[in-house]
Enzyme design. Structure first.
Site, mmCIF file in Angstrom:
data_model
loop_
_atom_site.group_PDB
_atom_site.id
_atom_site.type_symbol
_atom_site.label_atom_id
_atom_site.label_comp_id
_atom_site.label_asym_id
_atom_site.label_seq_id
_atom_site.Cartn_x
_atom_site.Cartn_y
_atom_site.Cartn_z
ATOM 1 C CE LYS A 57 48.356 46.181 43.432
ATOM 2 N NZ LYS A 57 49.300 45.184 43.977
ATOM 3 C CB SER A 312 42.001 48.803 46.834
ATOM 4 O OG SER A 312 41.213 47.834 46.173
#
Length: 419
Positions: A57, A312
């Site tokens: 992110k 992720s």
């Protein structure tokens, strides 16, 4: 790609890569022997769990914030996030020394809240509000308008998507062989939209597969209805992907680029988290494990192929591990809960222990539901099995011995109330 979906280009991703090169890690792309043998293919893991702030992110957040004018930077930024985007924004605020307001759901794991404060330091304020990302998002947008600050969207922004797309750029630059499949989790869709844009630009034959939790399949449902839809209720367990509504921009890009969407039960995600830790010493958060969990449902398609799974994020709160283990055991058919009404005769409990339980069955919970009358009341009983096949014989013995029982694993209302 049609004109509508042409909102993020490969060139924008290359520019983002230059913006990010001194801020983010070029995370490892590792061949995984265990998964490769299990699924009879070549599995590579893109380790964004080892990224700065332990998640991809930061790529999108920093790329977006760096694109702001000096005046916008001086006024500060606002974001809403279930955790990882917040950490990326917080890190960026401290790095660029600008003020930031971080809105997070009250259900966000404590570990993620702590990390946001750590990465942002004196430059950010964390505001916990709402039970879901969407509720937190609404509060953040209202505050942003009132204060004249810039909102940093977690996924539905071209600069954010371009930043996330640098994950795909790194994969394609480093992979030693042609890629047949790339699996990436979907929350709002920013990661898979960015990665898909880059991958398809240079390798159109590579299949890009998005993965969603069964409790929040917002992109799959939007595909089914040919428009962005808002889910009424979601399971918030896979917190990094528990989004009621995907972005309009990410939907348009994904609609054009994705070859498939796989929906994975939360219990399978839990099993995958435990296997990654036990077999590979990898700490993955629930959303981070989505891509690997999906392999089980694509075994035939990926056999003999080269597959990349993006882990992720690795922001998993240790306090959640007991729940993760419990969900995994239930999903794998190894743990079952019953309400058992023992016959009103002496020795009934002893008979249950000696003649109903199998030799390797284990009672993990036993609690009378009537505290004042244990001789004439049902009990909540949790039983853990060594292998799923033992379940059939357990039920057969319960019925042979005429024990009145109700299994509550498949009764969501009763299960959530008691377990």
């Amino acid at each position: 790609m049609n004109e509508t979906a042409q909102k993020v280009s490969m060139e924008e991703i290359i520019v983002a890569h230059h913006v990010l090169r001194d801020v983010v890690h070029k995370t490892p792309l590792q061949h995984n022997a265990v998964l490769s043998e299990k699924y009879n293919c070549n599995v590579y893991l893109k380790r964004e769990d080892l990224q700065t702030v332990r998640s991809f992110k930061i790529r999108g957040a920093y790329n977006k914030i760096r694109s702001l004018t000096d005046e916008e930077l001086a006024r500060g930024v606002v974001c809403a996030s279930a955790g990882n985007h917040a950490q990326g924004v917080a890190f960026s605020c401290k790095e660029l020394q600008i003020p930031g307001k971080i809105f997070m759901p009250t259900t966000t794991p404590r570990q993620k809240v702590t990390q946001v404060k750590l990465f942002g330091g004196e430059f950010v304020e964390v505001i916990l509000v709402g039970d879901t990302f969407d509720a937190s998002f609404a509060e953040a947008m209202a505050y942003c308008e009132e204060q004249g600050m810039t909102f940093i969207h977690p996924f539905d922004d071209s600069k954010v998507i371009a930043g996330q797309g640098t994950v795909g750029m790194e994969i394609m630059n480093e992979i030693p062989e042609p890629v047949d499949y790339v699996f990436a989790g979907i929350g709002g869709g920013g990661l898979v939209a960015g990665v898909g844009t880059y991958v398809k630009s240079i390798s159109p034959q590579t299949k890009v597969v998005g993965v969603e939790p069964a409790g929040a399949p917002s992109m799959q449902q939007s595909f089914a209805e040919n428009k962005v839809v808002t889910l009424g209720q979601i399971d918030k367990f896979v917190d990094g992907a528990a989004v009621q509504q995907v972005g309009q921009l990410t939907y348009e890009i994904c609609r054009e680029l994705l070859d498939d969407i796989v929906v994975v039960p939360e219990g399978k995600v839990c099993t995958t988290i435990l296997e990654l830790y036990n077999q590979n010493a990898i700490v993955a958060e629930p959303a981070g494990a989505l891509s690997i969990a999906a392999l089980e449902f694509c075994k035939e398609q990926i056999a003999g192929k080269t597959v990349v799974c993006i882990i992720s994020g690795g922001n998993n709160d240790i306090d959640r591990m007991q729940e993760i283990k419990e969900r995994s055991l239930i999903y794998e058919g190894l743990k079952h809960y019953f309400i058992i009404n023992f016959p009103q005769r002496a020795g009934a409990l002893r008979e249950f222990l000696d003649e109903v339980l199998g030799p390797t069955d284990d009672i993990t919970r036993f609690e009378y539901t009537k505290k004042t009358n244990k001789d004439n009341g049902p009990a909540l009983v949790g039983i853990e099995l060594k292998k799923p096949e033992d379940y059939t014989s357990l039920i057969e013995r319960l019925e042979q011995k005429s024990f009145s029982y109700m299994e509550i694993n498949h009764n969501p209302s009763l299960f959530n109330l008691l377990i």
